[in-house]
Design a protein around this motif. Structure first.
Motif: not given
Length: 285
Positions: A78-99, A101-105
């Motif tokens: 769960v941890f690693y597959k979620t990162h591989q597919r959804l949590l792509v690029k760290y952005d501490r202020l990203a909202c869920m819509d951006e996560t 849409e673009s993988g920013k999280y």
């Protein structure tokens, strides 16, 4: 007031109190979609064309679940597959819509996604709120597992001594943070927003933290009306002193803006007064 609010959600972690909110059964149908909706600021799930990425991940994890011999092995997937597919690029202020849409999280949206997925699969877990961070603790039998969403390679922590060392370091860092800046990076205006060092919260309170951040972002962009609306939404979901002080700060800023027409100032002042009367704001003091 001079200056701008510095964004408050940095990313560190801290010791958690005992006690876990247990999910006793796997959500069926659109249960996780319903949970996700409260984190979308600008559109609901049904209108979000990027929902398919989460749906595909859930489907893959359901297949993995049937093949994994242990809960711990599945949680690792769960941890690693979620990162591989959804949590792509760290952005501490990203909202869920951006996560979606673009993988920013950021720590907030990463933790929210993990919580939604763990809830779907029936895992006992707890969202921990810190002065400037959120993270997850998951129970596997008597074992505590940390989900640190901001660390894609080392954020799945299972060994007892590593969990202990990490928590001790988080506790030290968080105390320093509160001493020097209160929450996150603090306020240039000299205001101090207080919070307890560590406490468990639910998805509703986690969603409120996202509204808080959106209010701060709009404040810093001089969009004070939007900042006021988001601040009131944050308080409505999570009535506490921090959100109360943010509302007061934004309203004071609006009332002191020479460029704003008196009619608009009065509109927001009346809206604020009606809001605090409805929510009995004085109870938070």
């Amino acid at each position: 007031m001079k200056g701008s609010i510095i964004i408050l959600m940095a990313c560190m972690a801290l010791l958690a109190p005992s006690g876990y909110a247990q999910q006793t059964s796997v959500d069926q149908g659109d249960g996780y979609i319903q949970s996700l909706n409260q984190f979308l600021l600008h559109k609901n799930v049904e209108s979000n064309s990027n929902l398919s990425s989460l749906e595909e991940l859930i489907t893959r994890l359901e297949n993995v679940r049937s093949r994994r011999s242990s809960d711990l092995a599945f949680l690792k997937a769960v941890f690693y597959k979620t990162h591989q597919r959804l949590l792509v690029k760290y952005d501490r202020l990203a909202c869920m819509d951006e996560t979606l849409e673009s993988g920013k999280y950021g720590c907030l949206t990463g933790t929210a996604l993990y919580s939604i997925i763990l809830e779907h699969f029936g895992f006992e877990h707890q969202i921990m709120e810190l002065p400037n961070h959120v993270y997850l603790q998951v129970m596997v039998g008597e074992k505590v597992v940390i989900f640190e969403s901001t660390q894609p390679k080392e954020g799945f922590i299972t060994e007892g001594y590593e969990v202990t060392e990490r928590i001790e370091q988080y506790l030290t860092d968080a105390r320093k943070s509160v001493l020097h800046r209160t929450i996150g990076d603090g306020l240039e205006d000299g205001e101090k927003l207080q919070t307890s060092l560590s406490k468990p919260i639910g998805n509703q309170q986690l969603a409120a933290l996202q509204y808080f951040n959106e209010s701060v972002k709009n404040y810093n962009n001089s969009s004070f009306g939007e900042a006021a609306d988001y601040a009131m939404s944050a308080y409505e979901l999570y009535p506490n002193r921090k959100n109360e002080m943010l509302m007061q700060l934004v309203i004071n800023k609006i009332m002191n803006q020479k460029k704003l027409k008196d009619e608009l100032k009065n509109t927001y002042l009346n809206k604020y007064i009606q809001f605090i009367q409805k929510t009995k704001l004085s109870q938070t003091k």
